[in-house]
Design an enzyme around this catalytic site. Structure first.
Site, PDB file in Angstrom:
ATOM      1  CD  GLU A  52      -2.716  -1.088   2.582  1.00  0.00           C
ATOM      2  OE1 GLU A  52      -3.167   0.053   2.905  1.00  0.00           O
ATOM      3  OE2 GLU A  52      -3.250  -2.077   3.085  1.00  0.00           O
ATOM      4  CG  ASP A  70      -2.640  -3.411   6.598  1.00  0.00           C
ATOM      5  OD1 ASP A  70      -2.166  -3.450   7.795  1.00  0.00           O
ATOM      6  OD2 ASP A  70      -3.962  -3.580   6.174  1.00  0.00           O
ATOM      7  NE  ARG A 125      -4.419 -11.501   3.257  1.00  0.00           N
ATOM      8  CZ  ARG A 125      -4.705 -10.376   3.249  1.00  0.00           C
ATOM      9  NH1 ARG A 125      -5.649  -9.674   3.667  1.00  0.00           N
ATOM     10  NH2 ARG A 125      -3.835  -9.573   2.461  1.00  0.00           N
ATOM     11  CE  LYS A 170      -6.396  -6.491   6.801  1.00  0.00           C
ATOM     12  NZ  LYS A 170      -5.697  -6.396   5.697  1.00  0.00           N
ATOM     13  CD  GLU A 205      -4.882  -9.082  -4.634  1.00  0.00           C
ATOM     14  OE1 GLU A 205      -5.215  -8.499  -5.473  1.00  0.00           O
ATOM     15  OE2 GLU A 205      -4.275  -8.470  -3.559  1.00  0.00           O
TER      16      GLU A 205
HETATM   17 CA    CA Z   1      -4.770  -3.095   4.116  1.00  0.00          CA
END
Ligand code: CA
Length: 418
Positions: free
Chosen positions: A200, A230, A234, A250, A360
């Site tokens: 990010e 970040d 998961r 997170k 991903e």
């Molecule tokens: Ca994030």
């Protein structure tokens, strides 16, 4: 604008991340000396606290660099931001009258340790990359329902934790958490086994606001940008996120790069947000190019191995700009403060090689990636070092961010074991 030449000759290399056109702000220490504010120029750092004490840099009557963070300076606002940039440019460019006076205040970067460049007031993270949201939504809800109905109308976000933001180079410990069982809804207590990254950008709010502001005003409030990783658990996230969004998944750590690249340095690289599929409500309309053309990459180095690029993408892939995110943040009347950090959301491109998370890249673990060594990865292993890099390429110069790196350390023994 071409390369602006400096008498610090290392800054004049077309590929060096810190030419005179950049002037990124950080906090450094060397030897036994305490941390203090500095600006990177080529392979050197100019000690701003010392330069201010010597009277070479004076912006008004107050001292701005007494403290080892940039918050007080940011709060001064755009006129003072521009004045410092102008003064630094005059001091460091070829032929500068004060070269001899400023030379004693330069420190070699190789002798310096870098620290958090600012005190993070609060941290908000968004979910505003179209390709990332489509990929993740497809995995969890199917391609027809990939984007929730609000996604094309507001930059979705959540309030994160300022306390968990760390500077590049800080180790990141694999967390424990509640993880949903494979068979049913009975959770178990275990170390995260799907630990991940998110590539990010972070936007830093420089000046305060108290009430709704426009997208243009929001852009004026932003001081600069950093790279932001970040770290995300998961398996913990999948269990906890209904219905209020991510929480402990997170909260382990978010790493940022050590140099604040100012909005002024990025000005030549502004670009538009993508075409809108659905028109936004008027208060979020674009009012000029508010994204930036910044090449980004994430690489992985296994313990004892070599660094290898996992993905390349670009900040211009975002659907919402940081200015739109900040404007949206204030619509409720939410006050914003100097040092507030806004994570863009994971930045993925349309192609498979442009994905900004392992979730991903390995498609939820179904399609592990193979490293040059032959090792495979669905998610992070202990000892993996992850590095984000970013640069905007100008005419004969580069605006770099410095690396944002972190190594995964093994989970603690069960912290609740009896
Ligand atoms: Ca994030």
């Amino acid at each position: 604008m071409p390369l602006n030449k400096s008498w610090v000759t290392s800054a004049n290399d077309a590929h060096h991340p810190f030419p005179l056109n950049n002037l990124p702000y950080g906090v450094f220490s060397d030897g036994d000396a305490p941390p203090r504010c500095g600006v990177a120029i080529g392979d050197m750092i100019l000690d701003l606290q010392a330069a201010e004490t010597a009277g070479i840099i004076q912006l008004g009557s107050e001292r701005l660099f007494e403290m080892p963070f940039w918050n007080e300076f940011m709060e001064e606002g755009p006129a003072v931001w521009a004045a410092l940039r102008e003064r630094l440019t005059a001091l460091l460019q070829v032929g500068a009258r004060d070269q001899k006076r400023i030379e004693p205040f330069l420190v070699h970067t190789k002798d310096a340790e870098l620290h958090m460049p600012f005190m993070v007031s609060e941290f908000t993270d968004y979910y505003a990359g179209r390709h990332h949201a489509t990929n993740v939504g497809s995995m969890f809800r199917g391609p027809e329902n990939a984007l929730p109905p609000n996604w094309l109308h507001i930059p979705i976000g959540y309030n994160g934790r300022a306390s968990s933001v760390v500077v590049s180079g800080t180790d990141v410990r694999r967390p424990w958490g509640q993880i949903k069982g494979a068979e049913d809804d009975t959770p178990r207590w275990a170390p995260c086994s799907r630990f991940d990254i998110e590539l990010e950008m972070g936007a830093i709010v420089g000046t305060p606001s108290d009430g709704p502001i426009t997208v243009q005003e929001a852009d004026d409030h932003i001081f600069g940008y950093v790279l932001l990783n970040d770290w995300s658990a998961r398996d913990i996230q999948a269990w906890e996120y209904h219905p209020l969004g991510p929480f402990q998944s997170k909260a382990t750590a978010t790493s940022i790069s050590p140099w604040i690249v100012t909005k002024a340095a990025l000005e030549p690289f502004r670009c538009n947000t993508p075409a809108r599929e659905v028109e936004l409500l008027e208060h979020l309309w674009d009012c000029g190019p508010m994204l930036y053309d910044i090449d980004l990459s994430v690489s992985l180095r296994p313990e004892g191995g070599t660094d290898e690029i996992l993905a390349r993408t670009n900040y211009r892939e975002m659907y919402y700009s940081a200015a739109q995110q900040l404007a949206h943040h204030t619509t409720s009347g939410c006050p914003m403060n100097p040092g507030d950090l806004l994570g863009s959301g994971t930045i993925s491109g349309p192609d498979k090689t442009q994905r900004g998370s392992l979730l991903e890249l390995s498609w939820g673990g179904q399609d592990p990636i193979t490293l040059a060594s032959g090792e495979t990865r669905s998610f992070l292993e202990d000892g993996d070092t992850l590095t984000l890099r970013g640069e905007a390429r100008g005419d004969g110069y580069t605006i770099g961010f410095g690396e944002c790196t972190g190594t995964v350390t093994p989970a603690l023994d069960d912290p609740y074991a009896r």
